[in-house]
Enzyme design. Structure first.
Site, PDB file in Angstrom:
ATOM      1  N   ASP A 407     -68.455 -24.467  78.989  1.00 22.18           N
ATOM      2  CA  ASP A 407     -68.287 -23.497  79.888  1.00 22.18           C
ATOM      3  C   ASP A 407     -67.519 -23.668  81.143  1.00 22.18           C
ATOM      4  O   ASP A 407     -67.371 -24.789  81.637  1.00 22.18           O
ATOM      5  CB  ASP A 407     -69.636 -22.784  80.512  1.00 22.18           C
ATOM      6  CG  ASP A 407     -69.643 -21.870  81.545  1.00 22.18           C
ATOM      7  OD1 ASP A 407     -69.210 -20.752  80.993  1.00 22.18           O
ATOM      8  OD2 ASP A 407     -70.181 -21.957  82.538  1.00 22.18           O
ATOM      9  N   GLU A 460     -63.949 -22.914  76.951  1.00 21.98           N
ATOM     10  CA  GLU A 460     -63.640 -21.574  77.720  1.00 21.98           C
ATOM     11  C   GLU A 460     -62.681 -21.848  79.027  1.00 21.98           C
ATOM     12  O   GLU A 460     -63.189 -22.427  80.108  1.00 21.98           O
ATOM     13  CB  GLU A 460     -64.762 -21.022  78.383  1.00 21.98           C
ATOM     14  CG  GLU A 460     -64.662 -19.872  79.107  1.00 21.98           C
ATOM     15  CD  GLU A 460     -65.552 -19.295  80.054  1.00 21.98           C
ATOM     16  OE1 GLU A 460     -65.602 -18.043  80.391  1.00 21.98           O
ATOM     17  OE2 GLU A 460     -66.123 -20.213  80.583  1.00 21.98           O
TER      18      GLU A 460
END
Length: 728
Positions: A407, A460
């Site tokens: 993330d 990401e």
């Protein structure tokens, strides 16, 4: 046997430290010691009337020296303690201070180097048999603490009872007999500032259900996996040339049991229902929003406290394994969202763990995320980097997870991420790149791929940072794949426009092809696109109800025909009408309504076509797998070829993003002969008008669009049509 430093059993200075709860070397004082040629025992046992040592020579009463401290000779050999309450109740127990250390020299050496890839096997709470006695070994890193004790429901949460042994490298450990699976515990830390803190275990394998905060002793050994075939063959499923279609899921809101108070499904229930649904829909992987324990439901797991603990919200650790095991038996991979970029400031977590900025940076310009009110790991500290890398390996090995989606990578890469000019500290060269975070990500990927064969890691990463999915040895970050955030943003901007205006923004759909092969891309329609006022995928689309559904079907056809692996958040596959709400469940009622069911059927068929058409997946990440035929801004049409390997029949994707049907639309094709209409997003079964090509078209025309042949086709309104060539 420990040798006393003087003839007195316990010196006055140690008595003072014991009395004040500041003794950092309890094993030098408590337990058995040789004193004056005999073995004596000292034991600190609060709230008892009498204490006796039970030996092979019988019972030997211990003298109360001061307060709750007892001492006396025991002869030689092993012993147990027997306590008597003021009411005459007696009980026996093993003295934790008669047991030697569990951590070995190799553990200490590897942790000092920051290279202990099995860190969870040394730290945390481990149910074991030690020196012939069953119990739990506890170990924690707190180098600046003055004293650390294990407290729990087994010792009345009393930090006086079980202060830990200080070892090298800032580690503390103790073996507690009779403490078993399910026990609640925390670490009571007399921190660097002299304050008492209660902390959850940073390497705990279990936690209480939030809002309760204690760690829970969990024995994670001994699970019987049934996924050997999957594990041995999963590398092929993660290859750049494989069809990868990911179903992203928030476990707490996929489905709920309204016959049981509206609770989310358990891991075991999801092993049946979620796995079965994703398999039926043709997805190849599940991607789970973070499952590491987190205190606040509204963070969706992105502010974890227990990095080593599967959240108890859906069941204990073995039941999470049941979910992974069932997915593997069904041929589905499991990816986890992993959050090494920041952690919350909750008092029971990592923040100022031993009274110092231990896991985080002390300077808020480096250590505080303004956007999320969270703390940033100090990646330059070897122990912190070790902690995070070992955690990645932990999920891959202990839970057979097939990959990690990391993330917020951009927030890690740049020191000035979301900061004003005077709110960040440049690197040693005066730049904005975070060298320590870059090294951490590279080291993590090297370790993950080395320690767990056949896995994949996904970044990401929302900027144009170079070589995210290139190997570390050529200067890359080492990820297997990267989310294509630019593609997602551009194409959604296009789709949200009224079709009459799309001709002026034609490049939003085509620009992504200028960089589509610079990384190994996944095309993501994730949870972030259907929350916080952004609307659902359906409500993003312009026009009346029919046009909204047609636009969405066309967009999915464009996405599945476009180079890149696929990812779709739950609910998007049946055009959920509302934004996602983490406190509820998906609108499964709407999924039964014809237009929504049509979209669901389309996604199922797109997944099938993608998986069974080599031209649509084998060269997702290679420029040789894509060739433009023509694009026409005025008509808002796009056409391209997807190529597989030599001998694989090519596929042609033709898009019409206006509500105007186009008959006798002539397009160049790479070969003569019959082209089957493999999929038409305007088919009646999907909720469309049924306009199409009656099963296919014959390429019987001359050269056009730089191709050796051409054919006339019908393009339905707001639709994508995919043709596949016949064999040969």
């Amino acid at each position: 046997m420990k040798q006393a430093k003087n003839t007195a059993l316990i010196g006055e200075d140690d008595l003072v430290l014991l009395r004040e709860g500041r003794l950092d070397r309890p094993f030098d004082v408590l337990g058995p010691h040789e004193t004056g040629g005999r073995i004596c025992v000292a034991a600190l046992v609060p709230d008892v009337a009498a204490l006796t040592a039970i030996t092979d020579k019988g019972e030997m009463p211990l003298e109360r020296i001061e307060g709750d401290l007892f001492a006396g000779p025991v002869g030689s050999g092993a012993y147990r303690l027997k306590a008597r309450s003021g009411g005459g109740v007696e009980w026996e127990f093993d003295d934790p201070y008669r047991f030697g250390p569990v951590l070995g020299e190799m553990d200490l050496h590897l942790m000092s180097e920051g290279t202990h890839r099995r860190l969870w096997q040394a730290l945390g709470a481990h149910v074991m048999t030690h020196e012939g006695v069953r119990g739990t070994h506890f170990a924690v890193w707190a180098p600046n603490a003055h004293r650390v004790s294990v407290v729990g429901d087994f010792n009345r949460w009393d930090g006086r009872r079980h202060p830990m042994r200080r070892t090298g490298n800032g580690l503390w450990e103790i073996f507690l007999p009779d403490v078993a699976e399910g026990a609640l515990y925390k670490y009571e830390i007399l921190d660097a500032n002299g304050a008492l803190q209660l902390k959850a275990d940073p390497v705990g394998f279990g936690s209480q259900h939030p809002p309760e905060q204690a760690s829970v002793v969990r024995d994670i050994s001994g699970y019987g996996w049934h996924d050997l075939a999957w594990m041995e063959g999963r590398a092929k499923a993660h290859d750049r040339r494989a069809p990868i279609s990911v179903y992203e899921v928030h476990l707490g809101s996929w489905r709920r049991r309204w016959d049981d108070g509206g609770r989310p499904l358990s891991y075991k229930e999801m092993a049946r229902d979620l796995v079965g649904y994703a398999k039926d829909m043709g997805f190849t992987h599940l991607e789970l929003l973070p499952v590491s324990e987190f205190p606040f439901d509204g963070s969706w797991g992105y502010q974890p406290v227990g990095l080593y603990a599967p959240t108890i919200r859906f069941g204990p650790p073995h039941e999470f394994r049941d979910l992974v095991d069932a997915a593997h038996e069904a041929g589905l991979g499991v990816l986890l969202d992993w959050v090494p970029g920041h952690f919350p400031t909750d008092a029971h977590g990592l923040a100022h763990f031993d009274g110092t900025a231990l896991y985080e940076h002390a300077d808020p310009r480096e250590g505080f995320h303004q956007d999320w009110n969270t703390l940033i790991y100090n990646y330059g500290r070897t122990e912190v980097q070790n902690y995070l890398i070992a955690n990645a390996i932990y999920w891959l090995r202990e839970y057979h997870v097939d990959g990690l989606r990391v993330d917020a990578v951009a927030s890690m890469l740049y020191r000035d991420y979301s900061r004003k000019e005077d709110e960040w500290i440049p690197n040693k060269d005066g730049g904005r790149e975070n060298y320590e975070a870059i090294a951490f990500l590279q080291n993590m990927n090297i370790a993950a791929y080395a320690e767990a064969e056949g896995i994949m890691t996904v970044a990401e990463e929302s900027t144009s940072y170079p070589q995210v999915s290139s190997p570390v040895d050529v200067g890359g970050l080492g990820f297997g794949y990267k989310w294509n955030m630019g593609w997602m943003n551009d194409t959604l901007r296009y789709m949200q426009r009224d079709p009459v205006h799309r001709q002026h923004h034609h490049d939003l759909m085509s620009f992504g092809l200028s960089y589509a092969f610079s990384e190994n891309f996944i095309l993501p329609i994730s949870h972030d696109e259907v929350v916080h006022g952004k609307g659902s995928m359906l409500t993003k689309m312009p026009g009346d109800e029919w046009q909204k559904f047609a636009n969405l079907r066309a967009y999915y056809g464009f996405m599945w025909g476009h180079p890149g692996k696929k990812l779709l958040f739950m609910g998007c596959e049946f055009a959920q009408p509302e934004e996602w709400n983490h406190e509820g469940e998906l609108n499964w009622h709407s999924a039964e309504q014809p237009p929504h069911k049509g979209v669901q059927t389309l996604v199922r068929d797109l997944n099938w076509l993608y998986a069974h058409t080599p031209a649509l997946h084998r060269r997702d990440c290679e420029a040789e797998g894509f060739q433009w035929i023509a694009t026409d801004p005025e008509q808002s049409t796009y056409a391209w070829i997807r190529w597989g390997d030599a001998g694989d029949p090519p596929a042609i994707v033709i898009c019409n993003f206006t509500p105007v049907p186009r008959e006798n639309f002539r397009i160049g094709v790479p070969r003569e002969g019959y082209w089957a209409e493999a999929l038409n997003t305007d088919a009646v079964i999907y909720g469309g008008s049924g306009m199409g090509n009656l099963g296919g078209a014959e390429a019987d025309g001359g050269p056009q669009d730089g191709q050796p042949a051409s054919m006339a086709v019908t393009l339905p309104p707001l639709a994508v049509v995919i043709f596949t060539a016949s064999e040969g």
